[in-house]
Design an enzyme around this catalytic site. Sequence first.
Site, mmCIF file in Angstrom:
data_model
loop_
_atom_site.group_PDB
_atom_site.id
_atom_site.type_symbol
_atom_site.label_atom_id
_atom_site.label_comp_id
_atom_site.label_asym_id
_atom_site.label_seq_id
_atom_site.Cartn_x
_atom_site.Cartn_y
_atom_site.Cartn_z
ATOM 1 N N GLY A 27 0.824 -1.212 0.000
ATOM 2 C CA GLY A 27 0.000 0.000 0.000
ATOM 3 C C GLY A 27 0.854 1.256 0.000
ATOM 4 C CB ALA A 28 4.385 1.728 -1.119
ATOM 5 C CG ASP A 47 -4.003 -8.112 -6.615
ATOM 6 O OD1 ASP A 47 -4.230 -7.977 -5.398
ATOM 7 O OD2 ASP A 47 -4.875 -8.452 -7.438
ATOM 8 C CB VAL A 48 -1.316 -8.082 -1.207
ATOM 9 C CG1 VAL A 48 -0.098 -7.189 -1.195
ATOM 10 C CG2 VAL A 48 -2.590 -7.303 -0.898
ATOM 11 C CE1 TYR A 80 -10.842 -0.690 6.502
ATOM 12 C CE2 TYR A 80 -11.595 0.171 8.617
ATOM 13 C CZ TYR A 80 -10.628 0.074 7.640
ATOM 14 O OH TYR A 80 -9.431 0.731 7.800
ATOM 15 C CE LYS A 121 -7.785 -2.483 7.758
ATOM 16 N NZ LYS A 121 -6.422 -2.531 7.201
HETATM 17 N N1 NAD Z 1 -6.962 6.605 6.806
HETATM 18 C C1 NAD Z 1 -7.425 6.204 7.984
HETATM 19 O O1 NAD Z 1 -8.032 6.982 8.723
HETATM 20 C C2 NAD Z 1 -7.205 4.797 8.442
HETATM 21 C C3 NAD Z 1 -7.653 4.469 9.714
HETATM 22 C C4 NAD Z 1 -7.456 3.185 10.172
HETATM 23 C C5 NAD Z 1 -6.819 2.261 9.380
HETATM 24 N N2 NAD Z 1 -6.400 2.598 8.136
HETATM 25 C C6 NAD Z 1 -5.727 1.556 7.350
HETATM 26 O O2 NAD Z 1 -4.453 2.029 6.969
HETATM 27 C C7 NAD Z 1 -4.067 1.454 5.718
HETATM 28 C C8 NAD Z 1 -3.707 2.557 4.733
HETATM 29 O O3 NAD Z 1 -4.831 3.409 4.568
HETATM 30 P P1 NAD Z 1 -4.755 4.789 3.739
HETATM 31 O O4 NAD Z 1 -5.561 5.765 4.478
HETATM 32 O O5 NAD Z 1 -3.343 5.080 3.390
HETATM 33 O O6 NAD Z 1 -5.596 4.367 2.451
HETATM 34 P P2 NAD Z 1 -5.275 4.618 0.918
HETATM 35 O O7 NAD Z 1 -6.518 4.257 0.183
HETATM 36 O O8 NAD Z 1 -4.686 5.968 0.714
HETATM 37 O O9 NAD Z 1 -4.134 3.525 0.622
HETATM 38 C C9 NAD Z 1 -4.366 2.158 0.502
HETATM 39 C C10 NAD Z 1 -3.462 1.615 -0.588
HETATM 40 O O10 NAD Z 1 -3.639 0.190 -0.684
HETATM 41 C C11 NAD Z 1 -3.521 -0.157 -2.048
HETATM 42 N N3 NAD Z 1 -4.175 -1.449 -2.332
HETATM 43 C C12 NAD Z 1 -5.504 -1.722 -2.349
HETATM 44 N N4 NAD Z 1 -5.714 -2.988 -2.721
HETATM 45 C C13 NAD Z 1 -4.480 -3.547 -2.926
HETATM 46 C C14 NAD Z 1 -4.037 -4.828 -3.348
HETATM 47 N N5 NAD Z 1 -4.909 -5.797 -3.632
HETATM 48 N N6 NAD Z 1 -2.702 -5.046 -3.473
HETATM 49 C C15 NAD Z 1 -1.809 -4.064 -3.204
HETATM 50 N N7 NAD Z 1 -2.179 -2.824 -2.821
HETATM 51 C C16 NAD Z 1 -3.495 -2.565 -2.688
HETATM 52 C C17 NAD Z 1 -4.238 0.985 -2.781
HETATM 53 O O11 NAD Z 1 -3.881 1.035 -4.150
HETATM 54 C C18 NAD Z 1 -3.790 2.189 -1.975
HETATM 55 O O12 NAD Z 1 -2.627 2.807 -2.543
HETATM 56 C C19 NAD Z 1 -5.255 0.599 5.271
HETATM 57 O O13 NAD Z 1 -5.053 -0.737 5.671
HETATM 58 C C20 NAD Z 1 -6.411 1.198 6.040
HETATM 59 O O14 NAD Z 1 -7.449 0.273 6.222
HETATM 60 C C21 NAD Z 1 -6.578 3.854 7.654
#
Ligand code: NAD
Length: 235
Positions: free
Chosen positions: A4-5, A40-41, A132, A136
Site C-alpha cells: 500500500g506504498a 496485487d497482494v 471492514y 481488521k
Molecule cells: N486513513 C485512515 O483513517 C485509516 C484508519 C485506520 C486504518 N487505516 C488503514 O491504513 C491502511 C492505509 O490506509 P490509507 O488511508 O493510506 O488508504 P489509501 O486508500 O490511501 O491507501 C491504501 C493503498 O492500498 C492499495 N491497495 C488496495 N488494494 C491492494 C491490493 N490488492 N494489493 C496491493 N495494494 C493494494 C491501494 O492502491 C492504496 O494505494 C489501510 O489498511 C487502512 O485500512 C486507515
Amino acid sequence: MVTGASGGLGAGVVESLRRAGMDVVGVDLRPDDSTTVSLDVTDSGAVEEFFDNVESRAPIDVLVNCHGVLQDLTDVADTPDAELSRVMTVNFVGAFHTCRAAASRMRERRWGRIVNVASQAGRAPWPGTAVYGASKGAVIALTQGLAAELGPAGVTVNAVCPGVMLTSMTEGAFLSAGGTREEAARLLQAKAESLPVRRLGTAEDVGSMVAYLVSPGASFVTGTTQNLTGGEQYF
Ligand SMILES: NC(=O)c1ccc[n+]([C@@H]2O[C@H](COP(=O)([O-])OP(=O)(O)OC[C@H]3O[C@@H](n4cnc5c(N)ncnc54)[C@H](O)[C@@H]3O)[C@@H](O)[C@H]2O)c1
C-alpha cells in the site's frame, strides 16, 4: 517491504523507514512512482514470486502491511456478498499472503519484524463499518497468532490500529457520511475537536510508530495492538 506504498499512510511509512536508514521496497496495486513496484497482494502466487525475486538479491527483514480498502458504508443488513468478499479478500487475505511468505523466510533466518496496519474499527466498529472492522479484527488475530508462533525464532509481529487519519480514504468516508464537501469538512473538524489531542492523525504519526516497532530496541514488543487514536479510548 511496505504494501500500500502509494496510499496516504503507506507513503508516510516508506518515508519514515527510509529516514531510519532502511532500504525500502514499496508495493501497491496502483504504483504512483518509479520506486513503487506493482503487486496485487490478493494473488498468492504473485506474492511468493515477489518474495523470491527480491530475496535473490537481499532478505526482506521487515514487512509492513499498509494496503487496504474501506467498505461501502452500509449496515450488515444491506451488505451484498460481493462487498463482503472484496473487503475480506484485500484486507485480510492479502495480509495473510504477505505474512505467510515473510514468516517462513524470517523463521529460517531467525530475525524479522512484521507490522500489520489494522484499524480502530477492528476492535470497535461504528455503524456501517462492521465488514471492514471484521476484516481488521481478523488481521489483529492473525498478528497475535503469528507473534506466538514466531517469538521463539526472534521475529516480532505487531498491529497498529489508527483512528481517524487525514488521508483520501478518510475524506472519502466522511464525504459519503456527510453528503457534501462542506458537511464532510464540518464532520472532520468536529471529530478532530472531540479528540484529547484536538487534531486528526497523520501519515507521520503512523510512520513514527512503525519505525519504533521495527527497530532493534522493540524486541520485547510483540503480539500487541497499538492504538493510534489521539487519545480516544475504546476496548
Ligand atoms: N486513513 C485512515 O483513517 C485509516 C484508519 C485506520 C486504518 N487505516 C488503514 O491504513 C491502511 C492505509 O490506509 P490509507 O488511508 O493510506 O488508504 P489509501 O486508500 O490511501 O491507501 C491504501 C493503498 O492500498 C492499495 N491497495 C488496495 N488494494 C491492494 C491490493 N490488492 N494489493 C496491493 N495494494 C493494494 C491501494 O492502491 C492504496 O494505494 C489501510 O489498511 C487502512 O485500512 C486507515
